[in-house]
Design an enzyme around this catalytic site. Sequence first.
Site, mmCIF file in Angstrom:
data_model
loop_
_atom_site.group_PDB
_atom_site.id
_atom_site.type_symbol
_atom_site.label_atom_id
_atom_site.label_comp_id
_atom_site.label_asym_id
_atom_site.label_seq_id
_atom_site.Cartn_x
_atom_site.Cartn_y
_atom_site.Cartn_z
ATOM 1 N N TRP A 40 0.844 -1.201 0.000
ATOM 2 C CA TRP A 40 0.000 0.000 0.000
ATOM 3 C C TRP A 40 0.874 1.244 0.000
ATOM 4 O O TRP A 40 1.857 1.321 0.738
ATOM 5 C CB TRP A 40 -0.877 0.000 1.243
ATOM 6 C CG TRP A 40 -1.484 1.326 1.597
ATOM 7 C CD1 TRP A 40 -0.883 2.345 2.279
ATOM 8 C CD2 TRP A 40 -2.808 1.773 1.287
ATOM 9 N NE1 TRP A 40 -1.752 3.405 2.422
ATOM 10 C CE2 TRP A 40 -2.941 3.079 1.824
ATOM 11 C CE3 TRP A 40 -3.899 1.203 0.635
ATOM 12 C CZ2 TRP A 40 -4.114 3.813 1.716
ATOM 13 C CZ3 TRP A 40 -5.066 1.938 0.525
ATOM 14 C CH2 TRP A 40 -5.176 3.218 1.069
ATOM 15 N N ASN A 42 0.355 5.718 0.067
ATOM 16 C CA ASN A 42 -0.484 6.895 -0.032
ATOM 17 C C ASN A 42 0.378 8.139 -0.187
ATOM 18 O O ASN A 42 1.152 8.206 -1.142
ATOM 19 C CB ASN A 42 -1.535 6.986 1.078
ATOM 20 C CG ASN A 42 -1.047 6.918 2.493
ATOM 21 O OD1 ASN A 42 -0.770 5.832 2.997
ATOM 22 N ND2 ASN A 42 -0.970 8.043 3.181
ATOM 23 N N ASP A 43 0.320 9.112 0.689
ATOM 24 C CA ASP A 43 0.874 10.440 0.442
ATOM 25 C C ASP A 43 2.308 10.435 -0.085
ATOM 26 O O ASP A 43 3.179 9.740 0.457
ATOM 27 C CB ASP A 43 0.892 11.243 1.740
ATOM 28 C CG ASP A 43 -0.449 11.316 2.424
ATOM 29 O OD1 ASP A 43 -1.431 10.770 1.892
ATOM 30 O OD2 ASP A 43 -0.507 11.909 3.514
ATOM 31 N N GLN A 59 4.333 7.436 1.863
ATOM 32 C CA GLN A 59 3.718 6.623 2.901
ATOM 33 C C GLN A 59 3.525 5.208 2.366
ATOM 34 O O GLN A 59 3.017 5.022 1.255
ATOM 35 C CB GLN A 59 2.383 7.229 3.316
ATOM 36 C CG GLN A 59 2.511 8.538 4.080
ATOM 37 C CD GLN A 59 3.041 8.333 5.484
ATOM 38 O OE1 GLN A 59 2.296 8.055 6.412
ATOM 39 N NE2 GLN A 59 4.353 8.479 5.650
#
Length: 508
Positions: A40, A42-43, A59
């Site tokens: 995973w 993200n940011d 992230q």
Amino acid sequence: MSIQLEHAQTMETESASVIAADKQLTGQRPVFHFTSPSGWINDPNGFSYFNGICHLFFQYYPYGIHWGPMHWGHATTKDFISWHNEPAVLAPDTKADEKGCFSGTAIEAAGKHIIAYTGVSDSNGINVQNQCIAVGDGKTYTKLPCNPVITAKDIPFQYDIRDFRDPKLWYENGNYYLAAVLKTTADRSGSLVLFSSKELEKWTFISIIDGSRGNLGGMWECPDLFRLTGHDIILLSIQEIDAGRDRHFHNGNNSVYMTGFFTTQTHTFRRDKRPENGRDAALLDYGIDFYAPQTTLTPDGRRIMIAWMHNWEAYSTPEGYIWSGMMTFPRELILKNNWLYQFPVHEITDYYLNDFSGRKCILSGTGTYPGIHGRHLDFTIRINDSDNTGSRNMTIKFAADSDHYTMLTYNFTAHSLTFDRTFCGYCRDVLSVRTMYISPEENGILELRCLLDTCSLEVFINGGKYSFTNTFYTPQDAADILFESDGTIIFDYESHHLGKAQNKKDMI
């Protein structure tokens, strides 16, 4: 190196080998957008230059395709398109960040690469957020033994200790500055606060730069501050916005920008009114899948932005994938007439495989056009109002076959653009439709530049005045692009298929 970081790096290496040996896994992945080998993301974090190389951190949870205890992944590039995966640099392996190494930024100073990040720790069952520092050489990074360096004792008012994060770091006139966001207890909404330090370990609170004060969403996240064409600009990602009757924002998480003036005497920000909506903040992107943007300044003076191309509230990664989340294509920012324009970095032209164009093409009903097909494409269409004969809608169907398609529809009456991935192949009730509204240009021309990758569509409207970013995950053999209209439309187009550059010595 800690055991946690060593395990993360081992997982990266093993995942990269698995993907390289599996054509199906390789085919699922974007060709010219960054994503990690697995897990995973993200940011984007620490988007910065060090020793002449552009670094992107992010992230990262390497052990699954759903959010987990946050690490910092790492990649480098020389052209914003070809990315080299580097070993992960941060893992939740100290008391200061045992619950996760959350978002932050990085700068080059004193010959070192300095990271500011949020460390999440446990305090009597509460996940407390504080600010931490790590210093490195572009490959390995060491956390300061005194972490966390900024905590509640450094803030002269009450706030929610569970919401204090996302430091933006810079160096100016012999001082380090750090701006971070927190949730005040007074109004339960976001504020942007500023600290300074001479040597990174001891920090002094300076001011509240700006705040929602209950009228710009709930908690603020992922701040960026920079100067562009004589204006100070703040980027923010904001939770819990109400779309409102004017429909400028959308419900939930929004990424916005504000222009204005940062007063050095008081260290506060005075917002301008935005021409888009008459408010003092405007959307950066109108699509479903855009959040947590971050910028860097290139050696040649361009301000480049990248963002997470996903959505907290519309998880869309299919079962069977071993990766989840990717980044937008990097965009250059230009402020023109107090309006923030954004468009793909010019390095994309190095990846053009061929060129197609058409002039005065006629669409009446359904049509296809030479060079507009496939899943990896950069094409632009231009329509003059005077060349639209009775058509109310024009639709482009991407990644189409007998069972699937993803639609982009322009309504000439409402001046609206709608993305619809209802029939892309999802088997879950994922948020699939979003509509944006476009102010007509005085010259009567509508320009849509469509950047299509394996599982994403980024649209740049009227020279980058608006952007519209959305993802879709459709079987790879769905590759047709169909045009439809309910009247007669005449348009021009140019199209370029995209692929990996060959024999580029200056690329990683």
